[in-house]
Write a protein that holds these residues in place. Structure first.
Motif, PDB file in Angstrom:
ATOM      1  N   CYS A  71      -2.271  11.162 -18.928  1.00  0.00           N
ATOM      2  CA  CYS A  71      -2.958  11.294 -17.638  1.00  0.00           C
ATOM      3  C   CYS A  71      -3.913  12.484 -17.654  1.00  0.00           C
ATOM      4  O   CYS A  71      -3.508  13.615 -17.931  1.00  0.00           O
ATOM      5  N   GLY A  72      -5.165  12.229 -17.331  1.00  0.00           N
ATOM      6  CA  GLY A  72      -6.175  13.278 -17.286  1.00  0.00           C
ATOM      7  C   GLY A  72      -6.847  13.386 -15.937  1.00  0.00           C
ATOM      8  O   GLY A  72      -8.018  13.777 -15.855  1.00  0.00           O
ATOM      9  N   ARG A  73      -6.121  13.058 -14.857  1.00  0.00           N
ATOM     10  CA  ARG A  73      -6.716  13.039 -13.528  1.00  0.00           C
ATOM     11  C   ARG A  73      -6.024  13.984 -12.565  1.00  0.00           C
ATOM     12  O   ARG A  73      -4.813  14.156 -12.608  1.00  0.00           O
ATOM     13  N   VAL A  74      -6.812  14.524 -11.682  1.00  0.00           N
ATOM     14  CA  VAL A  74      -6.318  15.236 -10.503  1.00  0.00           C
ATOM     15  C   VAL A  74      -6.830  14.478  -9.288  1.00  0.00           C
ATOM     16  O   VAL A  74      -7.939  13.926  -9.306  1.00  0.00           O
ATOM     17  N   LEU A 125       0.152  11.389  -8.798  1.00  0.00           N
ATOM     18  CA  LEU A 125       0.237  10.333  -7.790  1.00  0.00           C
ATOM     19  C   LEU A 125       1.614  10.290  -7.142  1.00  0.00           C
ATOM     20  O   LEU A 125       1.738  10.121  -5.925  1.00  0.00           O
ATOM     21  N   ASN A 126       2.659  10.444  -7.935  1.00  0.00           N
ATOM     22  CA  ASN A 126       4.020  10.225  -7.453  1.00  0.00           C
ATOM     23  C   ASN A 126       4.627  11.426  -6.746  1.00  0.00           C
ATOM     24  O   ASN A 126       5.766  11.364  -6.293  1.00  0.00           O
ATOM     25  N   CYS A 179       0.820  -1.207   0.000  1.00  0.00           N
ATOM     26  CA  CYS A 179       0.000   0.000   0.000  1.00  0.00           C
ATOM     27  C   CYS A 179       0.859   1.266   0.000  1.00  0.00           C
ATOM     28  O   CYS A 179       1.813   1.383   0.768  1.00  0.00           O
ATOM     29  N   HIS A 180       0.491   2.213  -0.874  1.00  0.00           N
ATOM     30  CA  HIS A 180       1.145   3.514  -0.868  1.00  0.00           C
ATOM     31  C   HIS A 180       0.145   4.637  -0.579  1.00  0.00           C
ATOM     32  O   HIS A 180       0.495   5.808  -0.611  1.00  0.00           O
ATOM     33  N   ASN A 181      -1.128   4.275  -0.326  1.00  0.00           N
ATOM     34  CA  ASN A 181      -2.130   5.243   0.125  1.00  0.00           C
ATOM     35  C   ASN A 181      -2.201   6.461  -0.799  1.00  0.00           C
ATOM     36  O   ASN A 181      -1.997   7.588  -0.378  1.00  0.00           O
ATOM     37  N   GLU A 182      -2.498   6.181  -2.064  1.00  0.00           N
ATOM     38  CA  GLU A 182      -2.610   7.249  -3.073  1.00  0.00           C
ATOM     39  C   GLU A 182      -1.356   8.108  -3.136  1.00  0.00           C
ATOM     40  O   GLU A 182      -1.408   9.318  -3.361  1.00  0.00           O
ATOM     41  N   GLY A 183      -0.192   7.457  -2.929  1.00  0.00           N
ATOM     42  CA  GLY A 183       1.073   8.161  -3.055  1.00  0.00           C
ATOM     43  C   GLY A 183       1.522   8.904  -1.820  1.00  0.00           C
ATOM     44  O   GLY A 183       2.614   9.476  -1.796  1.00  0.00           O
ATOM     45  N   LEU A 184       0.702   8.889  -0.766  1.00  0.00           N
ATOM     46  CA  LEU A 184       1.045   9.646   0.447  1.00  0.00           C
ATOM     47  C   LEU A 184       1.940   8.862   1.397  1.00  0.00           C
ATOM     48  O   LEU A 184       2.494   9.424   2.332  1.00  0.00           O
ATOM     49  N   GLY A 185       2.070   7.551   1.199  1.00  0.00           N
ATOM     50  CA  GLY A 185       2.807   6.731   2.136  1.00  0.00           C
ATOM     51  C   GLY A 185       1.897   6.243   3.244  1.00  0.00           C
ATOM     52  O   GLY A 185       0.678   6.385   3.185  1.00  0.00           O
TER      53      GLY A 185
END
Length: 323
Positions: free
Chosen positions: A252-255, A267-268, A29-35
Motif C-alpha cells: 500500500c502506497g496511499r494516504v 482505510l480500515n 457502502c463504507h464511505n472510505e472506511g468512515l461508516g
C-alpha cells in the motif's frame, strides 16, 4: 523523494474524499472506511473547500506524490469539481471514482480540466438487481455516464463491481460485457464485511480467482498489491482483494484524506486521523510527515493471524487516537 513509513512503503498516491454526500444509498457502502456518515445532498459546512484541497495537494506534490484519486460519497455532487481538478498540481495524475450519474454533460469539462481516468461503480447489468444494491433507479443514467466518459476520451473506463451475496450471480455477465465492449475494463472488489457489519453477505473471492484463471487467455500480476489481472476474450478483469491479504497491505502506497480534511493512514482504521483544520502549509507538511511515518500494514501487523483468526496486535492496542 517520496516519504516512506517504517515498513519501507513509499507514499506515491493520495485518495481525497470531496464529500460524504451521495445520491445513491448502496447497501455495501463504507464511505472510505468512515461508516455511514452520509447526510443530505446539499453542500455541507464541514466539507473541505477547493482551497483546502488544493493546498493539501500542493504539499503532497512536494513529497513526490504523483497521483490523486478524488472520491466521495459522490464527488460529482461538488459543483467546484472541475476547478479542483484544474488546480491540481501538474505533476499529479488525476483520476476519480463516481457512480456515473453526473458524467453526461460534465465529462468533457472534467477532461478539459485535467481528469485522466475514471472508475464508475456498476454492480450489475440487470436494472432490478442494480436498484436493489444501490437503492436508486438510476441504472440507465449510469450507462449514459459510462458512454459520456468514453466519448470524452476517458478510455479505458474501469467499472467497479463489489462482489458479495447480492451481486455474485452477475459476475459472469459483467466479464462478458467488458469483453464485448471496447474501452471498458472490470474491477471486481472484494466485499469488506468488517466495514459494513454484514458478514453473511461475504463471498469467497478465491473461488472467483479460480474461475477466472480457468477461463482466462492470460494472467498478469501487477506489482502494486500483487494484484492479478485476467484477460478473457480480449477484456481485462482485475480483482481487488485486500481482506486478510498481507501482500496487499505490504504494497500500500496511499494516504487518504476525509471530506472533513483529516489525514487517514489506512482505510480500515479511524484511530489514526489527523485533522488539517486551519493549518498553514508548514503545519500540513509536518502532519503529512507524521501520518506517513506512523502508517502500519493493517493485515500482518496491526492485525496478526493466529489459530483463532485475525487478532489485534498488542503493540497498537494502546495507540492513542489523534484528532
Amino acid at each position: 523523494m517520496p516519504l516512506a513509513d517504517d515498513f519501507d512503503r513509499e507514499v506515491t498516491g493520495v485518495r481525497v474524499s470531496l464529500t460524504d454526500r451521495c445520491n445513491f444509498d448502496c447497501v455495501y457502502c463504507h464511505n472510505e472506511g468512515l461508516g455511514d456518515t452520509r447526510g443530505p445532498s446539499a453542500p455541507q459546512d464541514h466539507e473541505m473547500d477547493a482551497d483546502d484541497v488544493v493546498q493539501f495537494l500542493e504539499v503532497a506534490a512536494e513529497f513526490d506524490v504523483d497521483a490523486v484519486k478524488f472520491t466521495g460519497g459522490e464527488p460529482m455532487l461538488r459543483q467546484d469539481l472541475a476547478e479542483i481538478v484544474r488546480r491540481t498540481p501538474e505533476s499529479m495524475a488525476v483520476s476519480m471514482t463516481t457512480n456515473g450519474t453526473f458524467l453526461p454533460g460534465r465529462a468533457e469539462e472534467l477532461v478539459d480540466a485535467g481528469l485522466e481516468r475514471v472508475n464508475v461503480s456498476q454492480d450489475a447489468l440487470d436494472p432490478d438487481a442494480f436498484a436493489a444494491v444501490t437503492q436508486s433507479g438510476a441504472y440507465d443514467r449510469v450507462l449514459e455516464g459510462v458512454e459520456a466518459a468514453l466519448d470524452a476520451g476517458l478510455d479505458p473506463v474501469k467499472l467497479n463491481m463489489v462482489v458479495f451475496e447480492h451481486t455474485k450471480g452477475y459476475v459472469e455477465g459483467m466479464v462478458d460485457h467488458v469483453a464485448e465492449r471496447e474501452g471498458l475494463r472490470l474491477q471486481l472488489i472484494e466485499y469488506m464485511p468488517e466495514l459494513t457489519g454484514r458478514p453473511e453477505w461475504n463471498v469467497d473471492i478465491d473461488r472467483v480467482h479460480g474461475w477466472l484463471a480457468d477461463i482466462a487467455d492470460r494472467v498478469e500480476r501487477r506489482e502494486m498489491h500483487d494484484r492479478r489481472r485476467y484477460w478473457v476474450d480480449g477484456g481485462m478483469v482485475e480483482i481487488v482483494d485486500p481482506v486478510g491479504n498481507e501482500s496487499f497491505c505490504a504494497g500500500c502506497g496511499r494516504v487518504r484524506v476525509t471530506h472533513e480534511g483529516k489525514l487517514k493512514g489506512c482505510l480500515n482504521r479511524n484511530d489514526d486521523l489527523r485533522s488539517m483544520g486551519e493549518m498553514t502549509k508548514p503545519e500540513i507538511r509536518e502532519t503529512f510527515r507524521e501520518t506517513v511515518a506512523e502508517r502500519v500494514p493493517y493485515y500482518g501487523e496491526y492485525l496478526v493471524e493466529t489459530d483463532d483468526g485475525w487478532e489485534m496486535n498488542d503493540e497498537y492496542v494502546e495507540s492513542p487516537a489523534v484528532e
